[in-house]
Motif scaffolding. Sequence first.
Motif, PDB file in Angstrom:
ATOM      1  N   TYR A  17       0.870  -1.181   0.000  1.00  0.00           N
ATOM      2  CA  TYR A  17       0.000   0.000   0.000  1.00  0.00           C
ATOM      3  C   TYR A  17       0.907   1.231   0.000  1.00  0.00           C
ATOM      4  O   TYR A  17       1.887   1.278   0.741  1.00  0.00           O
ATOM      5  CB  TYR A  17      -0.906  -0.003   1.240  1.00  0.00           C
ATOM      6  N   PRO A  18       0.603   2.235  -0.815  1.00  0.00           N
ATOM      7  CA  PRO A  18       1.542   3.358  -0.937  1.00  0.00           C
ATOM      8  C   PRO A  18       1.810   4.065   0.388  1.00  0.00           C
ATOM      9  O   PRO A  18       0.908   4.249   1.198  1.00  0.00           O
ATOM     10  CB  PRO A  18       0.857   4.298  -1.941  1.00  0.00           C
ATOM     11  N   PRO A  23      -2.723  12.028  -5.174  1.00  0.00           N
ATOM     12  CA  PRO A  23      -4.089  12.294  -5.655  1.00  0.00           C
ATOM     13  C   PRO A  23      -4.166  12.352  -7.184  1.00  0.00           C
ATOM     14  O   PRO A  23      -5.243  12.168  -7.757  1.00  0.00           O
ATOM     15  CB  PRO A  23      -4.424  13.669  -5.057  1.00  0.00           C
ATOM     16  N   SER A  24      -3.031  12.583  -7.848  1.00  0.00           N
ATOM     17  CA  SER A  24      -3.062  12.672  -9.310  1.00  0.00           C
ATOM     18  C   SER A  24      -2.945  11.295  -9.965  1.00  0.00           C
ATOM     19  O   SER A  24      -3.073  11.158 -11.182  1.00  0.00           O
ATOM     20  CB  SER A  24      -1.925  13.577  -9.794  1.00  0.00           C
ATOM     21  N   ILE A  29      -5.964   2.653  -5.889  1.00  0.00           N
ATOM     22  CA  ILE A  29      -5.384   2.476  -4.557  1.00  0.00           C
ATOM     23  C   ILE A  29      -5.056   3.835  -3.906  1.00  0.00           C
ATOM     24  O   ILE A  29      -4.983   3.934  -2.677  1.00  0.00           O
ATOM     25  CB  ILE A  29      -4.136   1.553  -4.648  1.00  0.00           C
ATOM     26  N   HIS A  30      -4.910   4.847  -4.750  1.00  0.00           N
ATOM     27  CA  HIS A  30      -4.618   6.190  -4.230  1.00  0.00           C
ATOM     28  C   HIS A  30      -5.894   6.980  -3.916  1.00  0.00           C
ATOM     29  O   HIS A  30      -5.820   8.159  -3.578  1.00  0.00           O
ATOM     30  CB  HIS A  30      -3.765   6.981  -5.223  1.00  0.00           C
ATOM     31  N   HIS A  31      -7.049   6.349  -4.075  1.00  0.00           N
ATOM     32  CA  HIS A  31      -8.296   7.118  -3.933  1.00  0.00           C
ATOM     33  C   HIS A  31      -9.287   6.487  -2.959  1.00  0.00           C
ATOM     34  O   HIS A  31     -10.489   6.496  -3.190  1.00  0.00           O
ATOM     35  CB  HIS A  31      -8.921   7.322  -5.313  1.00  0.00           C
ATOM     36  N   GLY A 225      -9.578  -6.494  -1.832  1.00  0.00           N
ATOM     37  CA  GLY A 225      -9.622  -5.277  -1.032  1.00  0.00           C
ATOM     38  C   GLY A 225      -8.348  -5.024  -0.254  1.00  0.00           C
ATOM     39  O   GLY A 225      -7.302  -5.627  -0.529  1.00  0.00           O
ATOM     40  N   LEU A 226      -8.483  -4.127   0.730  1.00  0.00           N
ATOM     41  CA  LEU A 226      -7.328  -3.650   1.494  1.00  0.00           C
ATOM     42  C   LEU A 226      -7.103  -4.474   2.748  1.00  0.00           C
ATOM     43  O   LEU A 226      -8.067  -4.802   3.454  1.00  0.00           O
ATOM     44  CB  LEU A 226      -7.559  -2.191   1.888  1.00  0.00           C
ATOM     45  N   GLN A 227      -5.855  -4.786   3.032  1.00  0.00           N
ATOM     46  CA  GLN A 227      -5.558  -5.606   4.201  1.00  0.00           C
ATOM     47  C   GLN A 227      -4.380  -5.079   5.027  1.00  0.00           C
ATOM     48  O   GLN A 227      -3.252  -5.552   4.883  1.00  0.00           O
ATOM     49  CB  GLN A 227      -5.279  -7.045   3.747  1.00  0.00           C
ATOM     50  N   PRO A 228      -4.638  -4.105   5.896  1.00  0.00           N
ATOM     51  CA  PRO A 228      -3.605  -3.738   6.870  1.00  0.00           C
ATOM     52  C   PRO A 228      -3.592  -4.811   7.964  1.00  0.00           C
ATOM     53  O   PRO A 228      -4.633  -5.076   8.572  1.00  0.00           O
ATOM     54  CB  PRO A 228      -4.088  -2.392   7.415  1.00  0.00           C
ATOM     55  N   GLU A 229      -2.437  -5.442   8.169  1.00  0.00           N
ATOM     56  CA  GLU A 229      -2.422  -6.601   9.073  1.00  0.00           C
ATOM     57  C   GLU A 229      -1.297  -6.556  10.095  1.00  0.00           C
ATOM     58  O   GLU A 229      -0.205  -6.075   9.802  1.00  0.00           O
ATOM     59  CB  GLU A 229      -2.305  -7.897   8.250  1.00  0.00           C
ATOM     60  N   SER A 230      -1.594  -7.085  11.270  1.00  0.00           N
ATOM     61  CA  SER A 230      -0.594  -7.276  12.325  1.00  0.00           C
ATOM     62  C   SER A 230      -0.545  -8.756  12.647  1.00  0.00           C
ATOM     63  O   SER A 230      -1.584  -9.356  12.922  1.00  0.00           O
ATOM     64  CB  SER A 230      -0.986  -6.510  13.596  1.00  0.00           C
TER      65      SER A 230
END
Lengths: 318, 318
Positions: A17-18, A23-24, A29-31, A225-230
């Motif tokens: 993930y960046p 925004p440009s 993934i940037h939006h 989808g998005l997966q922020p994981e610990s």
Amino acid sequence: MTAFTSLLQVVQNCDKYPYVIDPSSKDDIHHATPFILGPYKIGNVLPSVLPALIAYNNKDCKKPFIISADAIEFGPWVNTPELRTEEMKKLMDTWRQEEAFKVLAGWRNELYPVYGDSKRSDNVAFVMERAATPLFGISTFGVHLNAYTKTEDGQILMWVARRSKTKQTWPGLLDNCVAGGISYNYSVRETIIKECDEEASIPIEIASKAKSVSTITYFTYTSGGLQPESEYIYDLELPKDFAPTPCDGEVDCFYLWPLEKVKETILNDEWKNNCSLVAIDFMMRHSFITPDEEPDYIDISYGLHRRLEFPTPRKGQQ
Amino acid sequence: MTAFTSLLQVVQNCDKYPYVIDPSSKDDIHHATPFILGPYKIGNVLPSVLPALIAYNNKDCKKPFIISADAIEFGPWVNTPELRTEEMKKLMDTWRQEEAFKVLAGWRNELYPVYGDSKRSDNVAFVMERAATPLFGISTFGVHLNAYTKTEDGQILMWVARRSKTKQTWPGLLDNCVAGGISYNYSVRETIIKECDEEASIPIEIASKAKSVSTITYFTYTSGGLQPESEYIYDLELPKDFAPTPCDGEVDCFYLWPLEKVKETILNDEWKNNCSLVAIDFMMRHSFITPDEEPDYIDISYGLHRRLEFPTPRKGQQ
């Protein structure tokens, strides 16, 4: 599969993930739109999910969500953990029936806690179906176990799992010996002991010797989808005469490999992404990857310990 | 000294450079000027240092630096590692003679590498006096050793150093058994073996068994300036019949303590800041701090592994 030229590439292929939102950029993934709860960001919703969420919300005159260009949040009347849990469940049940998102075909009937207010000692804001978490980019928590033995001369051999070819996600790839998500109302330790039994037939007498050693944190995404994981990491030195064996059908077989082979298969992209990070963390902690020999040593450490912007559990995982 | 109420506070007391810069803040720490080399940021200069730098630069018609409101960089003719080293040395020699900054009273005659271009395999951009690095907020690298023994029943006892009361920095505080900065042209391993001998009389036969296990990274500051630091961590299990002994006058004495006592003295603010982070990392890796019991487990991990924005060494520390 394409091979990697460095372990840092392996890490970046998972923690992808960046770090700086552009925004440009034309890349979705940037939006993402932040999913907030009071002053806390607890997730992100991608443009691919947003129209369905707006449509659902507009059908319901009570409007469970407030959706603006800047943020998504629960409506003011959805103000208790129970109500949030109920409204999220209704939404996901609807989407599942409508087959709105492929990722919901992997429905688990497993509830994950979603954490809010960082200052409260019990900060579970609500719970939701595990398979649905990537649609809201919810931060999730798991445990991974490195099982190993030592040869007579002290060399480490690591137990590596081959995932079942029929598994829904990452079939046939290499994996840590034992791993699992932490469901609501389970502690980290309870989870690892349960998974040791279910995934590798490791009895409690042995599993209870597993040692908590580390945590890795990263922010990945897939088509789902998005997966922020610990991932909380445990090490378990297994007796020389004990071999883990598959039990619940999630694993095809276990290999006992020297770390050279572990590293080689990681660079050859034969591992489930996040599991290779767990093995890299192990190899750093056990002196197999060292700063004098690994030019990306510090950058790898950064990628294994990304600071995620979401609240963390305040009371273990209970 | 004031006691801390949590280990997270201890970590934040060291990793205290702001994560988000607030231009409206009146605190100098929010108003550093980046020190750049091509596309890389290699340091930061605080407002307390800037006037002296501008005055020095204006006295020299060749102007070694280009100084603008946005950035400080070497002039176009200062374009080799040798020239950068030379110009930085001239500046620091001048400031030292002028007694412009207190921190230079701690002159070490020890050269630290400053890293640039992340893509080159040898990316030392120049070298400079260790004591001067905080004035430019240069990222520095060190090694810290956790020495310990195990009792018959497997309990870990840690060797803790008491810093000499005559030491220039942090006199009389608690410290890791062995620690030192990595000078130019020393590898990480060479440094730890050298420091084991110099600081704790640990002979090479024993010191060479030290295991590389981790790295911690944080961004701290003192009245002397900015200190973004990376510490490579080694663990060394000492034989039960061996005790480290002071050698070079840097250490008063060594204690052999259970981890409960280590944690208690850390919370009581009896440690040199960054050394307590090394001990916390040790206690996490050795299952003394665990996610089920430590509510800040993940946030502590973030603080021990801050992503610093400066280039890292590309070829060990050689």
